[in-house]
Each structure stands twice: as structure tokens, then as C-alpha cells.
Design a protein around this motif. Structure first.
Motif, PDB file in Angstrom:
ATOM      1  N   THR A 119      -5.577   4.340  -0.961  1.00 18.33           N
ATOM      2  CA  THR A 119      -4.521   3.505  -0.389  1.00 18.33           C
ATOM      3  C   THR A 119      -4.091   4.013   0.986  1.00 18.33           C
ATOM      4  O   THR A 119      -3.716   3.212   1.848  1.00 18.33           O
ATOM      5  CB  THR A 119      -3.298   3.416  -1.325  1.00 18.33           C
ATOM      6  N   ALA A 120      -4.160   5.315   1.218  1.00 22.58           N
ATOM      7  CA  ALA A 120      -3.830   5.857   2.545  1.00 22.58           C
ATOM      8  C   ALA A 120      -4.835   5.386   3.587  1.00 22.58           C
ATOM      9  O   ALA A 120      -4.454   4.974   4.691  1.00 22.58           O
ATOM     10  CB  ALA A 120      -3.779   7.377   2.493  1.00 22.58           C
ATOM     11  N   VAL A 121      -6.115   5.422   3.244  1.00 26.24           N
ATOM     12  CA  VAL A 121      -7.145   4.953   4.170  1.00 26.24           C
ATOM     13  C   VAL A 121      -7.014   3.447   4.385  1.00 26.24           C
ATOM     14  O   VAL A 121      -7.139   2.956   5.515  1.00 26.24           O
ATOM     15  CB  VAL A 121      -8.549   5.329   3.649  1.00 26.24           C
TER      16      VAL A 121
ATOM     17  N   GLN B 287      -4.281   1.698   4.199  1.00 34.34           N
ATOM     18  CA  GLN B 287      -3.120   1.471   5.053  1.00 34.34           C
ATOM     19  C   GLN B 287      -3.429   1.801   6.512  1.00 34.34           C
ATOM     20  O   GLN B 287      -2.972   1.098   7.421  1.00 34.34           O
ATOM     21  CB  GLN B 287      -1.919   2.268   4.569  1.00 34.34           C
ATOM     22  N   LEU B 288      -4.208   2.836   6.749  1.00 30.01           N
ATOM     23  CA  LEU B 288      -4.632   3.153   8.110  1.00 30.01           C
ATOM     24  C   LEU B 288      -5.405   1.988   8.717  1.00 30.01           C
ATOM     25  O   LEU B 288      -5.156   1.581   9.849  1.00 30.01           O
ATOM     26  CB  LEU B 288      -5.490   4.423   8.124  1.00 30.01           C
ATOM     27  N   LEU B 289      -6.327   1.423   7.949  1.00 31.50           N
ATOM     28  CA  LEU B 289      -7.110   0.291   8.446  1.00 31.50           C
ATOM     29  C   LEU B 289      -6.242  -0.941   8.685  1.00 31.50           C
ATOM     30  O   LEU B 289      -6.428  -1.658   9.677  1.00 31.50           O
ATOM     31  CB  LEU B 289      -8.245  -0.020   7.469  1.00 31.50           C
ATOM     32  N   VAL B 290      -5.294  -1.197   7.783  1.00 31.15           N
ATOM     33  CA  VAL B 290      -4.381  -2.326   7.967  1.00 31.15           C
ATOM     34  C   VAL B 290      -3.580  -2.163   9.249  1.00 31.15           C
ATOM     35  O   VAL B 290      -3.431  -3.104  10.035  1.00 31.15           O
ATOM     36  CB  VAL B 290      -3.441  -2.480   6.742  1.00 31.15           C
ATOM     37  N   GLN B 291      -3.083  -0.975   9.495  1.00 30.63           N
ATOM     38  CA  GLN B 291      -2.294  -0.755  10.707  1.00 30.63           C
ATOM     39  C   GLN B 291      -3.150  -0.851  11.960  1.00 30.63           C
ATOM     40  O   GLN B 291      -2.695  -1.365  12.989  1.00 30.63           O
ATOM     41  CB  GLN B 291      -1.587   0.596  10.629  1.00 30.63           C
ATOM     42  N   LEU B 292      -4.394  -0.393  11.903  1.00 35.12           N
ATOM     43  CA  LEU B 292      -5.283  -0.514  13.057  1.00 35.12           C
ATOM     44  C   LEU B 292      -5.597  -1.974  13.372  1.00 35.12           C
ATOM     45  O   LEU B 292      -5.634  -2.377  14.533  1.00 35.12           O
ATOM     46  CB  LEU B 292      -6.589   0.248  12.816  1.00 35.12           C
TER      47      LEU B 292
ATOM     48  N   LEU C 233       0.815  -1.215   0.000  1.00 34.15           N
ATOM     49  CA  LEU C 233       0.000   0.000   0.000  1.00 34.15           C
ATOM     50  C   LEU C 233       0.850   1.267   0.000  1.00 34.15           C
ATOM     51  O   LEU C 233       0.338   2.358  -0.231  1.00 34.15           O
ATOM     52  CB  LEU C 233      -0.958  -0.003   1.188  1.00 34.15           C
ATOM     53  N   THR C 234       2.135   1.154   0.258  1.00 35.43           N
ATOM     54  CA  THR C 234       3.042   2.286   0.124  1.00 35.43           C
ATOM     55  C   THR C 234       3.600   2.364  -1.293  1.00 35.43           C
ATOM     56  O   THR C 234       3.763   3.450  -1.851  1.00 35.43           O
ATOM     57  CB  THR C 234       4.198   2.169   1.139  1.00 35.43           C
ATOM     58  N   LEU C 235       3.879   1.211  -1.883  1.00 35.60           N
ATOM     59  CA  LEU C 235       4.446   1.189  -3.233  1.00 35.60           C
ATOM     60  C   LEU C 235       3.452   1.630  -4.305  1.00 35.60           C
ATOM     61  O   LEU C 235       3.843   2.226  -5.307  1.00 35.60           O
ATOM     62  CB  LEU C 235       4.980  -0.202  -3.561  1.00 35.60           C
ATOM     63  N   ILE C 236       2.179   1.343  -4.102  1.00 36.64           N
ATOM     64  CA  ILE C 236       1.167   1.715  -5.107  1.00 36.64           C
ATOM     65  C   ILE C 236       1.139   3.225  -5.335  1.00 36.64           C
ATOM     66  O   ILE C 236       1.288   3.686  -6.472  1.00 36.64           O
ATOM     67  CB  ILE C 236      -0.218   1.159  -4.727  1.00 36.64           C
ATOM     68  N   PRO C 237       0.966   4.067  -4.295  1.00 32.33           N
ATOM     69  CA  PRO C 237       0.968   5.514  -4.564  1.00 32.33           C
ATOM     70  C   PRO C 237       2.330   6.026  -5.013  1.00 32.33           C
ATOM     71  O   PRO C 237       2.410   6.967  -5.805  1.00 32.33           O
ATOM     72  CB  PRO C 237       0.550   6.156  -3.251  1.00 32.33           C
TER      73      PRO C 237
ATOM     74  N   THR D 185      -5.131   9.604  -9.943  1.00 34.13           N
ATOM     75  CA  THR D 185      -3.962   9.423  -9.083  1.00 34.13           C
ATOM     76  C   THR D 185      -4.258   9.892  -7.661  1.00 34.13           C
ATOM     77  O   THR D 185      -3.930   9.198  -6.695  1.00 34.13           O
ATOM     78  CB  THR D 185      -2.756  10.190  -9.653  1.00 34.13           C
ATOM     79  N   ILE D 186      -4.889  11.048  -7.528  1.00 32.16           N
ATOM     80  CA  ILE D 186      -5.206  11.574  -6.203  1.00 32.16           C
ATOM     81  C   ILE D 186      -6.205  10.670  -5.489  1.00 32.16           C
ATOM     82  O   ILE D 186      -6.057  10.380  -4.290  1.00 32.16           O
ATOM     83  CB  ILE D 186      -5.730  13.020  -6.306  1.00 32.16           C
ATOM     84  N   THR D 187      -7.205  10.189  -6.212  1.00 31.75           N
ATOM     85  CA  THR D 187      -8.203   9.298  -5.619  1.00 31.75           C
ATOM     86  C   THR D 187      -7.565   8.003  -5.136  1.00 31.75           C
ATOM     87  O   THR D 187      -7.821   7.547  -4.021  1.00 31.75           O
ATOM     88  CB  THR D 187      -9.324   9.005  -6.627  1.00 31.75           C
TER      89      THR D 187
END
Length: 111
Positions: free
Chosen positions: A54-56, A58-63, A29-33, A47-49
Motif C-alpha cells: 500500500t505504501a508503494v 500510494q507513492l504511485l498514486v501521488q506521482l 491507501l492510508t486507512l488500509i495499513p 501485515t508487513i507485506t
């Protein structure tokens, strides 16, 4: 760390497998953006979407994988932690947008 700390009988949170899964998902999820920004293939709005999605994600994955927030209620602490995380995230994003807009507005030479 002992196995009793890393492995729970109720679910798989805290095991090496869950940490490795979370780490791999975070790397992907870091490599994609990163790749979308370095090698743009579509319109800017796409790209922005995808960057925000992917940021959201990644937040859920970390939670889930690192903070072990799940659907089980443990005296409401999971829900309180999640609400607090969302509140801090909204404050940071909202104030960042406000500051950037304000700087843009006040630094415009030809208003």
C-alpha cells in the motif's frame, strides 16, 4: 486559479476530478495499513507485506495524480523526476535499514 490552469485540453490531469480521485485513493491507501496495524487479522508477515504494497501504491498514486507523471515524454523530465524519486526513496529506505540494523547490533548485550 483559472480554468485554463486547472484543465488541460490534452488530458485530464490537473482537473478537480483527478485531484479528488487522487485524494480518495490516498485516504483509502492510508486507512488500509492503519486498520491492519490496529486490528491485526493475519500473520505478521502478511501485515508487513500489505503495508509495503500500500505504501508503494500510494507513492504511485501521488506521482500520477498530484505530480502528473505519465507516459508522455516532455523532454524526458517525467522520466528524470521518476528516477530521482526512486533514488531518494531507495537512499532513505536503505540508510534507515542500515542504521536500525547497526543500532540493534551495537546495543546487543549478549553477543
Amino acid at each position: 486559479m483559472s480554468k485554463a490552469v486547472l484543465h488541460s485540453d490534452n488530458h485530464d490531469s490537473g482537473s478537480y476530478k483527478s485531484y479528488i480521485t487522487g485524494f480518495v485513493l490516498c485516504v483509502v491507501l492510508t486507512l488500509i495499513p492503519f486498520m491492519l496495524v490496529m486490528y491485526p487479522v493475519g500473520p505478521r508477515w502478511v501485515t508487513i507485506t500489505l503495508f509495503v504494497v500500500t505504501a508503494v501504491a500510494q507513492l504511485l498514486v501521488q506521482l500520477v495524480y498530484f505530480l502528473h507523471l505519465n507516459r508522455k515524454t516532455e523532454d524526458g523530465w517525467n522520466l528524470a523526476s521518476f528516477v530521482f524519486t526512486l533514488l531518494i526513496l531507495l537512499i532513505i529506505i536503505g540508510l534507515s535499514i542500515w542504521i536500525i540494523w547497526s543500532m540493534h547490533y551495537h546495543m546487543m548485550i549478549n553477543r
